[in-house]
Scaffold this active site. Structure first.
Site, PDB file in Angstrom:
ATOM      1  N   ASN A   9       0.370  -1.337   0.007  1.00 44.88           N
ATOM      2  CA  ASN A   9       0.457  -0.369   0.445  1.00 44.88           C
ATOM      3  C   ASN A   9       1.012   1.237  -0.104  1.00 44.88           C
ATOM      4  OD1 ASN A   9      -1.925   2.037   1.095  1.00 44.88           O
ATOM      5  ND2 ASN A   9      -3.346   0.905   1.920  1.00 44.88           N
ATOM      6  N   HIS A  12       0.921   6.510   1.865  1.00 40.69           N
ATOM      7  CA  HIS A  12       1.807   6.893   2.657  1.00 40.69           C
ATOM      8  C   HIS A  12       2.574   7.799   1.296  1.00 40.69           C
ATOM      9  CE1 HIS A  12      -1.232   6.736   5.513  1.00 40.69           C
ATOM     10  NE2 HIS A  12      -1.456   5.971   5.714  1.00 40.69           N
ATOM     11  N   HIS A  45      -5.755   3.689  -1.761  1.00 45.38           N
ATOM     12  CA  HIS A  45      -6.663   4.068  -0.803  1.00 45.38           C
ATOM     13  C   HIS A  45      -7.605   6.175  -2.298  1.00 45.38           C
ATOM     14  CE1 HIS A  45      -9.700   4.230   2.354  1.00 45.38           C
ATOM     15  NE2 HIS A  45     -10.088   4.898   1.374  1.00 45.38           N
ATOM     16  N   ARG A  47      -9.099   8.209  -1.106  1.00 44.22           N
ATOM     17  CA  ARG A  47      -9.913   8.941   0.243  1.00 44.22           C
ATOM     18  C   ARG A  47     -10.868   9.797  -1.057  1.00 44.22           C
ATOM     19  NH1 ARG A  47      -8.963   6.355   5.687  1.00 44.22           N
ATOM     20  NH2 ARG A  47     -10.743   7.723   6.126  1.00 44.22           N
ATOM     21  N   ARG A  51      -6.883  12.850   0.974  1.00 44.71           N
ATOM     22  CA  ARG A  51      -5.625  13.580   1.815  1.00 44.71           C
ATOM     23  C   ARG A  51      -4.902  12.673   1.721  1.00 44.71           C
ATOM     24  NH1 ARG A  51      -7.271  10.096   7.113  1.00 44.71           N
ATOM     25  NH2 ARG A  51      -9.762  11.323   7.280  1.00 44.71           N
ATOM     26  N   HIS A  52      -4.638  11.753   0.595  1.00 43.17           N
ATOM     27  CA  HIS A  52      -3.448  11.724   0.236  1.00 43.17           C
ATOM     28  C   HIS A  52      -3.197  10.825  -1.261  1.00 43.17           C
ATOM     29  CE1 HIS A  52      -5.088   7.425   1.752  1.00 43.17           C
ATOM     30  NE2 HIS A  52      -5.319   7.449   2.934  1.00 43.17           N
ATOM     31  N   GLU A  72      -8.844   0.271  -3.386  1.00 42.08           N
ATOM     32  CA  GLU A  72      -9.182   0.834  -2.137  1.00 42.08           C
ATOM     33  C   GLU A  72      -9.815   1.944  -2.271  1.00 42.08           C
ATOM     34  OE1 GLU A  72      -6.850   0.199   1.549  1.00 42.08           O
ATOM     35  OE2 GLU A  72      -6.300  -0.583   1.379  1.00 42.08           O
ATOM     36  N   THR A 103      -8.554   3.322   8.132  1.00 46.49           N
ATOM     37  CA  THR A 103      -9.900   3.237   8.338  1.00 46.49           C
ATOM     38  C   THR A 103     -10.068   2.098   9.221  1.00 46.49           C
ATOM     39  OG1 THR A 103      -9.073   2.606   6.154  1.00 46.49           O
ATOM     40  CG2 THR A 103     -10.833   1.048   6.904  1.00 46.49           C
ATOM     41  N   GLU A 153     -10.992  -9.456   2.343  1.00 49.17           N
ATOM     42  CA  GLU A 153      -9.609  -9.040   3.447  1.00 49.17           C
ATOM     43  C   GLU A 153     -10.187  -8.645   4.720  1.00 49.17           C
ATOM     44  OE1 GLU A 153      -6.908  -5.868   1.382  1.00 49.17           O
ATOM     45  OE2 GLU A 153      -6.403  -5.271   3.749  1.00 49.17           O
ATOM     46  N   HIS A 187      -3.858  -4.633   7.433  1.00 48.18           N
ATOM     47  CA  HIS A 187      -3.974  -3.146   8.537  1.00 48.18           C
ATOM     48  C   HIS A 187      -3.223  -4.080   9.630  1.00 48.18           C
ATOM     49  CE1 HIS A 187      -6.228   0.232   9.393  1.00 48.18           C
ATOM     50  NE2 HIS A 187      -5.904   0.008  10.371  1.00 48.18           N
ATOM     51  N   GLY A 188      -1.875  -2.654  10.034  1.00 47.83           N
ATOM     52  CA  GLY A 188      -1.517  -2.886  11.113  1.00 47.83           C
ATOM     53  C   GLY A 188      -0.635  -3.887  11.020  1.00 47.83           C
TER      54      GLY A 188
END
Ligand code: PXP
Length: 243
Positions: A9, A12, A45, A47, A51-52, A72, A103, A153, A187-188
């Protein structure tokens, strides 16, 4: 067990770019570096507040990457139209709240069943595989299958934060596999917790972003992708050797 795929992903990278509103670091360049270092796919993703990742990032990623784009997005008409136009290999439908940092939970497929089902059908009619990002719960898995998704997922945030044990994910893997779903997770995830998730039977793909981008600050983005890939592969190999 067979190979577990790594989707990287790159959101960032775009977060850092947008901090100065310029053109670098470029998420498309990051995607190409990720692929050169073992990524099996690229996840981004878009959004609603942009924002990114931005719209033109999605179009350029589709045009320039050599693996496959996992787009995403929230279940909105705007995003469905965009996806039908861009035609990524995969769409992952995610819940989205503007005020959240990331998310925070899975998609409530039961609560929004008609909307999710109609978006899934529309996307699949364009030849796009649809994955639903859900919490590891039996009723959400069943609803995902009923909505027509081929893939889910599992949201691994609660596991990653120590609020849920790995057995919750293991149970969901069993239920989902029995329903005929392709099982992804994310995630994480980081170098410390990825092994247990990668070795859950029938795991197909892990989507990982933040930990790779953070690690890249110290060792570089390509090596950070390669390191995550090696961590997944060595955990899978070790579990294959276990009697
Ligand atoms: N999968 C999905 C559906 C996500 O929304 C995210 C976060 O954007 C990830 C995977 C990657 O999570 P992380 O950045 O914590 O690795």
């Amino acid at each position: 067990m067979s190979r577990v795929l790594l989707g990287v992903n790159i959101d960032h990278i775009a977060t850092v770019r947008n901090a100065r509103g310029g053109r670098f670091p470029c998420p498309v360049e990051a995607a190409l570096v990720a692929e050169a270092n073992g990524a099996d796919g690229i996840t981004a993703h878009l959004r609603e507040d942009r924002r990114h990742i931005r719209d033109d990032d999605i179009r350029r990623l589709k045009a320039e990457i050599g693996t496959r784009l996992n787009f995403e997005m929230a279940v909105t008409d705007e995003m469905v139209e965009l996806a039908c136009d861009v035609k990524p290999a995969y769409v992952c439908l995610v819940p989205e709240k503007r005020e959240e940092l990331t998310t925070e939970g899975g998609l409530d497929v039961i609560g929004q069943f008609d909307r999710v089902k109609s978006a899934t059908q529309r996307l699949m009619a364009e030849g796009i595989e649809v994955s639903l990002f859900i919490d590891p719960q039996t009723d959400q898995l069943t609803a995902s299958r009923d909505a027509g998704a081929s893939t889910v997922e599992l949201h691994t945030g609660s596991y990653a934060e120590g609020r849920e044990g790995i057995e919750v994910l293991a149970d969901a893997m069993r239920v989902g596999t029995n329903l005929g779903l392709v099982m992804n997770a994310g995630h994480g995830l980081d170098l410390g917790n990825v092994g247990a998730v990668a070795t859950l039977p029938a795991m197909h793909e892990l989507n990982i972003g933040y930990a790779i981008v953070a690690r890249a600050l110290w060792i570089g983005f390509g090596p950070a992708v390669a390191e995550m890939k090696a961590a997944i592969e060595s955990a899978v190999q070790a579990s294959n050797l276990r009697p």
